[in-house]
Write an enzyme that holds these catalytic residues in place. Sequence first.
Site, PDB file in Angstrom:
ATOM      1  N   ASN A  99       0.695  -1.044   0.498  1.00 42.49           N
ATOM      2  CA  ASN A  99      -0.170  -0.156   0.183  1.00 42.49           C
ATOM      3  C   ASN A  99       0.754   1.603  -0.177  1.00 42.49           C
ATOM      4  OD1 ASN A  99      -1.550   2.649   0.263  1.00 42.49           O
ATOM      5  ND2 ASN A  99      -2.733   1.684   2.839  1.00 42.49           N
ATOM      6  N   HIS A 133      -5.962   0.780  -5.115  1.00 44.66           N
ATOM      7  CA  HIS A 133      -7.258   1.481  -4.583  1.00 44.66           C
ATOM      8  C   HIS A 133      -7.570   0.785  -3.508  1.00 44.66           C
ATOM      9  CE1 HIS A 133      -9.327  -1.564  -7.062  1.00 44.66           C
ATOM     10  NE2 HIS A 133      -7.990  -0.854  -7.852  1.00 44.66           N
ATOM     11  N   ASP A 158      -2.796  -1.841  10.115  1.00 43.68           N
ATOM     12  CA  ASP A 158      -3.520  -3.020  10.315  1.00 43.68           C
ATOM     13  C   ASP A 158      -4.928  -2.830   8.962  1.00 43.68           C
ATOM     14  OD1 ASP A 158      -2.255  -3.544  12.874  1.00 43.68           O
ATOM     15  OD2 ASP A 158      -2.811  -2.087  13.657  1.00 43.68           O
ATOM     16  N   SER A 201       0.109   2.891  10.073  1.00 44.10           N
ATOM     17  CA  SER A 201       0.011   4.527  11.178  1.00 44.10           C
ATOM     18  C   SER A 201      -0.237   3.115  12.899  1.00 44.10           C
ATOM     19  CB  SER A 201      -1.360   5.186  10.733  1.00 44.10           C
ATOM     20  OG  SER A 201      -1.335   5.737  10.018  1.00 44.10           O
ATOM     21  N   THR A 202      -1.082   2.733  13.014  1.00 43.83           N
ATOM     22  CA  THR A 202      -0.792   1.640  14.453  1.00 43.83           C
ATOM     23  C   THR A 202       0.099  -0.072  14.667  1.00 43.83           C
ATOM     24  OG1 THR A 202      -3.135   2.683  14.343  1.00 43.83           O
ATOM     25  CG2 THR A 202      -2.311   1.521  15.935  1.00 43.83           C
ATOM     26  N   ARG A 271      -2.906  11.554  13.506  1.00 43.87           N
ATOM     27  CA  ARG A 271      -4.464  12.150  13.082  1.00 43.87           C
ATOM     28  C   ARG A 271      -5.871  11.505  14.363  1.00 43.87           C
ATOM     29  NH1 ARG A 271      -3.309   8.110   9.195  1.00 43.87           N
ATOM     30  NH2 ARG A 271      -5.045   5.934   9.432  1.00 43.87           N
TER      31      ARG A 271
HETATM   32  C1  LIG Z   1      -3.675  10.679  28.205  1.00 40.77           C
HETATM   33  C2  LIG Z   1      -2.911  10.026  27.396  1.00 40.77           C
HETATM   34  C3  LIG Z   1      -4.346   8.504  27.051  1.00 40.77           C
HETATM   35  C4  LIG Z   1      -3.417   7.819  26.135  1.00 40.77           C
HETATM   36  C5  LIG Z   1      -4.747   5.800  25.960  1.00 40.77           C
HETATM   37  C6  LIG Z   1      -3.611   5.614  25.268  1.00 40.77           C
HETATM   38  C7  LIG Z   1      -4.274   4.621  24.716  1.00 40.77           C
HETATM   39  C8  LIG Z   1      -4.007   4.009  23.868  1.00 40.77           C
HETATM   40  C9  LIG Z   1      -5.290   2.506  22.977  1.00 40.77           C
HETATM   41  C10 LIG Z   1      -4.462   1.668  22.074  1.00 40.77           C
HETATM   42  C11 LIG Z   1      -5.069   1.085  21.224  1.00 40.77           C
HETATM   43  C12 LIG Z   1      -5.047   0.761  20.116  1.00 40.77           C
HETATM   44  C13 LIG Z   1      -5.514  -0.156  19.474  1.00 40.77           C
HETATM   45  C14 LIG Z   1      -5.968  -1.026  18.041  1.00 40.77           C
HETATM   46  C15 LIG Z   1      -6.628  -0.521  17.443  1.00 40.77           C
HETATM   47  C16 LIG Z   1      -6.650  -1.056  15.608  1.00 40.77           C
HETATM   48  O1  LIG Z   1      -7.208  -2.137  16.252  1.00 40.77           O
HETATM   49  C17 LIG Z   1      -6.912   0.060  14.502  1.00 40.77           C
HETATM   50  C18 LIG Z   1      -5.597  -0.053  13.042  1.00 40.77           C
HETATM   51  O2  LIG Z   1      -4.662   0.582  13.275  1.00 40.77           O
HETATM   52  N1  LIG Z   1      -6.602   1.234  15.372  1.00 40.77           N
HETATM   53  C19 LIG Z   1      -7.051   2.516  15.940  1.00 40.77           C
HETATM   54  O3  LIG Z   1      -8.049   2.456  15.673  1.00 40.77           O
HETATM   55  C20 LIG Z   1      -6.362   3.675  16.513  1.00 40.77           C
HETATM   56  C21 LIG Z   1      -6.518   3.811  17.159  1.00 40.77           C
HETATM   57  C22 LIG Z   1      -6.152   4.957  18.197  1.00 40.77           C
HETATM   58  C23 LIG Z   1      -6.652   5.479  19.937  1.00 40.77           C
HETATM   59  C24 LIG Z   1      -5.251   6.303  20.055  1.00 40.77           C
HETATM   60  C25 LIG Z   1      -6.000   7.418  21.311  1.00 40.77           C
HETATM   61  C26 LIG Z   1      -5.804   8.149  21.424  1.00 40.77           C
HETATM   62  C27 LIG Z   1      -6.856   8.640  23.017  1.00 40.77           C
HETATM   63  C28 LIG Z   1      -6.907   9.995  23.331  1.00 40.77           C
HETATM   64  C29 LIG Z   1      -7.198  10.115  24.383  1.00 40.77           C
HETATM   65  C30 LIG Z   1      -6.434  12.127  24.799  1.00 40.77           C
HETATM   66  C31 LIG Z   1      -7.128  12.225  25.974  1.00 40.77           C
HETATM   67  C32 LIG Z   1      -6.266  13.201  26.559  1.00 40.77           C
HETATM   68  C33 LIG Z   1      -7.343  14.341  27.777  1.00 40.77           C
HETATM   69  C34 LIG Z   1      -6.124  15.692  28.391  1.00 40.77           C
HETATM   70  N1  LIG Z   2      -3.708   2.347  -3.269  1.00 39.47           N
HETATM   71  C1  LIG Z   2      -4.474   2.499  -2.310  1.00 39.47           C
HETATM   72  N2  LIG Z   2      -4.903   4.061  -2.377  1.00 39.47           N
HETATM   73  C2  LIG Z   2      -5.704   4.412  -1.589  1.00 39.47           C
HETATM   74  N3  LIG Z   2      -6.538   3.342  -0.174  1.00 39.47           N
HETATM   75  C3  LIG Z   2      -6.031   1.905  -0.250  1.00 39.47           C
HETATM   76  C4  LIG Z   2      -4.641   1.949  -1.570  1.00 39.47           C
HETATM   77  N4  LIG Z   2      -3.949   0.603  -1.152  1.00 39.47           N
HETATM   78  C5  LIG Z   2      -4.588  -0.013  -0.158  1.00 39.47           C
HETATM   79  N5  LIG Z   2      -5.392   0.846   0.686  1.00 39.47           N
HETATM   80  C6  LIG Z   2      -6.399   1.253   1.685  1.00 39.47           C
HETATM   81  O1  LIG Z   2      -6.086   2.066   2.672  1.00 39.47           O
HETATM   82  C7  LIG Z   2      -6.629   1.497   4.110  1.00 39.47           C
HETATM   83  C8  LIG Z   2      -5.332   1.923   5.082  1.00 39.47           C
HETATM   84  O2  LIG Z   2      -4.055   1.800   4.944  1.00 39.47           O
HETATM   85  P1  LIG Z   2      -2.875   0.899   5.744  1.00 39.47           P
HETATM   86  O3  LIG Z   2      -4.069   0.349   7.181  1.00 39.47           O
HETATM   87  O4  LIG Z   2      -2.088   0.244   4.745  1.00 39.47           O
HETATM   88  O5  LIG Z   2      -2.612   2.511   6.175  1.00 39.47           O
HETATM   89  P2  LIG Z   2      -3.282   3.045   7.993  1.00 39.47           P
HETATM   90  O6  LIG Z   2      -4.568   3.829   7.733  1.00 39.47           O
HETATM   91  O7  LIG Z   2      -2.089   4.238   8.127  1.00 39.47           O
HETATM   92  O8  LIG Z   2      -2.778   2.384   9.042  1.00 39.47           O
HETATM   93  P3  LIG Z   2      -3.017   1.974  10.079  1.00 39.47           P
HETATM   94  O9  LIG Z   2      -4.464   0.708   9.203  1.00 39.47           O
HETATM   95  O10 LIG Z   2      -1.945   0.920  10.576  1.00 39.47           O
HETATM   96  O11 LIG Z   2      -3.916   2.846  10.509  1.00 39.47           O
HETATM   97  C9  LIG Z   2      -6.513   0.237   3.827  1.00 39.47           C
HETATM   98  O12 LIG Z   2      -7.432   0.050   4.037  1.00 39.47           O
HETATM   99  C10 LIG Z   2      -6.566  -0.044   2.515  1.00 39.47           C
HETATM  100  O13 LIG Z   2      -7.724  -0.844   1.957  1.00 39.47           O
END
Ligand SMILES: CCCCCCCCCCCCC/C=C/[C@@H](O)[C@H](CO)NC(=O)CCCCCCCCCCCCCCC
Ligand SMILES: Nc1ncnc2c1ncn2[C@@H]1O[C@H](COP(=O)(O)OP(=O)(O)OP(=O)(O)O)[C@@H](O)[C@H]1O
Length: 503
Positions: A99, A133, A158, A201-202, A271
């Site tokens: 990707n 895509h 992911d 990203s994650t 983001r």
């Molecule tokens: C104060 C700090 C608190 C920090 C708490 C951190 C908890 C983080 C837990 C992360 C869990 C990630 C689970 C992964 C999910 C993936 O399948 C999925 C696809 O890549 N990622 C996300 O959906 C991406 C999800 C991204 C989540 C980001 C969470 C950020 C929370 C920020 C809260 C800020 C509160 C501040 C208040 C002053």
């Molecule tokens: N060439 C492409 N153009 C646009 N979107 C694409 C392309 N190839 C894959 N994708 C889509 O982009 C999405 C995000 O991709 P990817 O997981 O690699 O990156 P990310 O979102 O930055 O990372 P994360 O999922 O860890 O947050 C996927 O759901 C995938 O379906």
Amino acid sequence: EEEDGCKAVENVVPACEIVAVEETEIDKKQCDSGKWQKMSKPHAFTVHYIKRARNHRWRCSEITFWCIDEQLCNQWIQALKELLDSQKSRPKRLLVYINPYGGKRQGKRIYEQKVAPLFNLASISADVVITEHANHAKDNLFEVNIYKYDGIVCVGGDGMFSEVMHGLIGRIQKDSGIDQNNPKTPLAQCSIRIGIIPAGSTDCICYATVGIIDPETSALHIIVGDCQPLDVSSIHHNNTFLKYSVSLLGYGFYGDILKDSEKKRWMGPMRYDFSGFKTFLSHQYYEGTVSFQPAKGTVGSPRDKESCRTGCHICRQTKQLEEQQKNYGLEHKEVEDEWKVIKGKFLAINAVNMSCACPRSPKGLSPAAHLADGSADLILVRKCSRFNFLRYLVRHTNQDDQFDFPFVDVYRVKRFQFTSKHLEDNESDIKDVGKKRFGQFCSDHPACCCNLANSTWNCDGETLDSSAVEVRVHCQLVKLFARGIEIYKDEAAYNLSSNELLS
Ligand SMILES: CCCCCCCCCCCCC/C=C/[C@@H](O)[C@H](CO)NC(=O)CCCCCCCCCCCCCCC
Ligand SMILES: Nc1ncnc2c1ncn2[C@@H]1O[C@H](COP(=O)(O)OP(=O)(O)OP(=O)(O)O)[C@@H](O)[C@H]1O
Ligand SMILES: [Ca+2]
């Protein structure tokens, strides 16, 4: 050969950790220097092998052996190559999807600079597809002859893994004549392994199965042919298949973060922090009913102190138990098991098939969840104050127990359902002739304090709109080129040799 020859014991390399063996050309300069000066022209071969560094990082290191006898040198090369060939779990042909837009848009560069040279060194041939895509990889997996490959590799985050997994699982079901829409049908397992080169990203699936987000480490796990089975949840609504999930299936907080962050893809990985902060401030709660069957056949509990590691005995025992039950024809026993029903107002409903450890939260959403135990941890965070919710979130980043709050419950489950209050109200309205349809009733009394909105699901980082879902965990449905997180005897040691690893 090495400068610190006195530590020879530490240079033991198990055959399964050799990357490649090559004949080495010796140029005149090397030959004229040092101890070889007065002898006839030496011959040499180089062994490329895995060296462990800090934090589960693997590196490809090399050592060259010199010898004056050409025949002896060739015998060594031959013997070592045969040793490598005898390791049947190593992949020879791979199908790679890149990707180019994932994460920081470095997928292509990462593959070309860090991964392809290692695959070449290990004589692995790779057919590379750069996606044009979204869903390109998934659709492609239904068209190509997947059976000629030993593995499918995705370069991305992911989301990209999820796409490849959907393609692979879907294709295997299609070829086995299994209808994915029936939530009760057992699914056919995929023997073709998936490799993840992290460039998203994650990257939590990579982090939780390898222990580090590092493309070179992941490439080496692919080369040595590691195998880590992974549980997959299927998500259905009204006998319609919606999606599969391996990491987080979250409603409320994580669903809202994702929905908001999708509009901000241009911000890159940042983001999530931005949308996380915004969602935290909005402090939205959602009403609904969760029902589940507690997992009985599993050995562990979500409150265990120990986490899933390489060769995890909990995953192994659970699998054995499941197979025993199958032999006794007990796999449909679940039908009689009791359902627990919880109605309430929730800030978050999270179902995780694995810990979801990632750099943001190194212990993850459920630190004791297992990669391959056939169950998920269902975390219910009820309505509480902003301050308490913040305390809960902060505990994901330190040593304190995030489940030790009166408003947080965690259950290990094999199946669960969720229905939002809206849908329940709507369903009873339909029965109640004359009443207004779903989505309209609250506009009648705008001043009312009932919570209007539905949330969306965050399914491994993809949004999923459904106010009712039925979820089932399929034990070890897919396999990854990984081995889980390794346990080191001395985690602080910098240069670990393989014999310091606990088996
Ligand atoms: C104060 C700090 C608190 C920090 C708490 C951190 C908890 C983080 C837990 C992360 C869990 C990630 C689970 C992964 C999910 C993936 O399948 C999925 C696809 O890549 N990622 C996300 O959906 C991406 C999800 C991204 C989540 C980001 C969470 C950020 C929370 C920020 C809260 C800020 C509160 C501040 C208040 C002053
Ligand atoms: N060439 C492409 N153009 C646009 N979107 C694409 C392309 N190839 C894959 N994708 C889509 O982009 C999405 C995000 O991709 P990817 O997981 O690699 O990156 P990310 O979102 O930055 O990372 P994360 O999922 O860890 O947050 C996927 O759901 C995938 O379906
Ligand atoms: Ca699991």
